[in-house]
Design an enzyme around this catalytic site. Sequence first.
Site, PDB file in Angstrom:
ATOM      1  N   CYS A 390      11.257  41.013 -15.220  1.00 54.66           N
ATOM      2  CA  CYS A 390       9.328  40.941 -15.467  1.00 54.66           C
ATOM      3  C   CYS A 390       8.881  40.061 -15.467  1.00 54.66           C
ATOM      4  CB  CYS A 390       9.133  41.485 -16.921  1.00 54.66           C
ATOM      5  SG  CYS A 390       7.657  42.254 -17.476  1.00 54.66           S
ATOM      6  N   HIS A 521      12.114  45.571 -17.585  1.00 54.84           N
ATOM      7  CA  HIS A 521      13.857  44.918 -18.142  1.00 54.84           C
ATOM      8  C   HIS A 521      14.825  46.116 -18.361  1.00 54.84           C
ATOM      9  CE1 HIS A 521      10.553  41.696 -20.234  1.00 54.84           C
ATOM     10  NE2 HIS A 521       9.809  43.009 -19.960  1.00 54.84           N
ATOM     11  N   GLU A 523      17.638  45.151 -19.066  1.00 59.36           N
ATOM     12  CA  GLU A 523      18.711  44.661 -20.571  1.00 59.36           C
ATOM     13  C   GLU A 523      18.525  45.860 -21.260  1.00 59.36           C
ATOM     14  OE1 GLU A 523      15.318  42.882 -19.202  1.00 59.36           O
ATOM     15  OE2 GLU A 523      14.662  42.801 -20.831  1.00 59.36           O
TER      16      GLU A 523
HETATM   17  N1  GLN Z   1       3.251  38.024 -18.996  1.00 63.11           N
HETATM   18  C1  GLN Z   1       3.521  39.240 -17.553  1.00 63.11           C
HETATM   19  C2  GLN Z   1       2.818  40.719 -18.276  1.00 63.11           C
HETATM   20  O1  GLN Z   1       2.062  40.596 -18.847  1.00 63.11           O
HETATM   21  C3  GLN Z   1       5.009  39.435 -18.011  1.00 63.11           C
HETATM   22  C4  GLN Z   1       5.370  40.524 -19.497  1.00 63.11           C
HETATM   23  C5  GLN Z   1       7.002  40.100 -19.592  1.00 63.11           C
HETATM   24  O2  GLN Z   1       7.854  39.442 -19.320  1.00 63.11           O
HETATM   25  N2  GLN Z   1       7.222  41.450 -20.692  1.00 63.11           N
HETATM   26  O3  GLN Z   1       2.766  41.274 -16.897  1.00 63.11           O
END
Ligand code: GLN
Length: 547
Positions: A390, A521, A523
């Site tokens: 992410c 994600h 994970e």
């Molecule tokens: N801050 C970034 C976004 O909002 C990544 C979010 C995250 O890593 N879950 O897109």
Amino acid sequence: MAKDGRKYIFVLGGVMSGVGKGIAASSIALILKQRGYKVNLVKIDPYLNVDAGTMNPTEHGEVFVLSSGLETDQDMGNYERFLGIDLGPADYMTSGMVYQSVIGRERALGYGGKCVEAIPHVRDEIMDRIQAAGQKHDSQISVIEIGGTVGDFQNALFIEAARVLNMQHPGNVSFMMVSYLPVPGTLGEMKTKPTQNAVRQLNSYGVQPDFLIARSKRPMDEKRKEKLAIAVSVRPDHIISAPDVDSIYDVPLNFEKDKLGDVLLTSLGLPVGDAADMQEWEVFVKNTKVTTPEVRIGIVGKYFDTGDFVLSDAYLSVIEALKFSAAAVGVKVLLEWVNAKEFEKGGDIETLRAYDGILVPGGFGESGIEGKIQAIRFARENKIPYFGLCYGMQLLTVEYARHVAGIAEAHTVEINPDTKDPVIDVMPEQKELIKEGKYGGTMRLGTYTAVLKDGSIAREAYRTAEVLERHRHRYEVNPEYVERLSKAGLVFSGTSPDGVLMEIAELPKSEHPFFLGTQFHPELIARPLSPHPLFTAFIKAARDTKK
Ligand code: GLN
């Protein structure tokens, strides 16, 4: 309320938090499931946040996103991993959710002019939700974990709901307290008094525990078991000693060995049947215990420090996903926490050379981000396997834009809204939400499809052309920069089916052994018995680089 014939096991905490209620609940559900019962799990969080998405992870651990997009507590991740199933919104509740429903109904004249009160209306809403979850899964046994510790004001209403459910379903409800028995260093003796007091506190709510899980550093001896049994009126064979273990995945095996399933089922009036089939689980646990070869992974993040203590709960699913893949590959993974902020204060980036793999997990906001970008650059230039999740993918893109594609001012607008080169931009539908201050539950959340590019590392790892993955973000790779970045050599190997959203970025194998980031994600869907293919590819690359 209809009598539903279902059995309910309430798991409550005594003495203090953090002693493994979630693991106990997951383990019980697993051993019952492996005896052939249909089991469902519910987590109750007593806080007023409507979901866990608005909490800082250093405060409350990781935010676990369900397939539906609901942002929940990390225990939901444990439940999914132990049982190998996807949970839904019916399986989770917070006080905030419960009150929101009740207040919403009140505003819609749903209570027919009555005075709406915590008892009975809020309590009944809780009972309805508990029963609805069991119905949804058509389960025979519901395991419900009530968060917090007995004696907290916040969870009293939930315990009250459980008490009334027990009144209405005599013989079908069991209460299990997961308690802690300290062995103070100065005494060297296991003390039962805090647990006695916790049980008394629960008694004051009109609830008597049927089972005690006695968590402690050392196993509990018979002498103390007898003493505690008499003091709190719980049969000695209903007190299960649960000393600290190397791995949380040992817990269900230990419970099964201690015949917890037998006594639980007997006390609920259900046939004990055959022992739980734990064969696959045993193989997995055995594989997690290999000691060589070792693979060192540096996790470059920022949510570790709370006061003088370092906690890794913010990255729980990432840690578990790495362990599952390490077990599958046959290596031992050594995880180290690298505070990204240190590199910004002049910390030596060369220290990263010690790692066979570097991972930047999800994150938000400014702190530590230039440190993370430095770490990603170091991994790229030194051909150390890199996995970005992410934020870790967005920063991979920023790094590549700045240092390879010649877009010197590349940035994410999350940090610099006025950057000349918004390589990572806010998603169009997010702009209005942010302007209106609508932050709760409004990110791009939950499961979406990604289409994979032939010949890519991702495609090779997944062995399929389309994947479903869970998301939680407001920002994305700006489509206007995709062409320039691609020309500079970055491969967008996964996209949304319409091709607009970049879901995976990577470098070809000829350039780098493993340099890959995902907007989603992975994970969150890694499971003990089905490790995630991208984590497995990352661990393999780390192992091979080490060679
Ligand atoms: N801050 C970034 C976004 O909002 C990544 C979010 C995250 O890593 N879950 O897109």
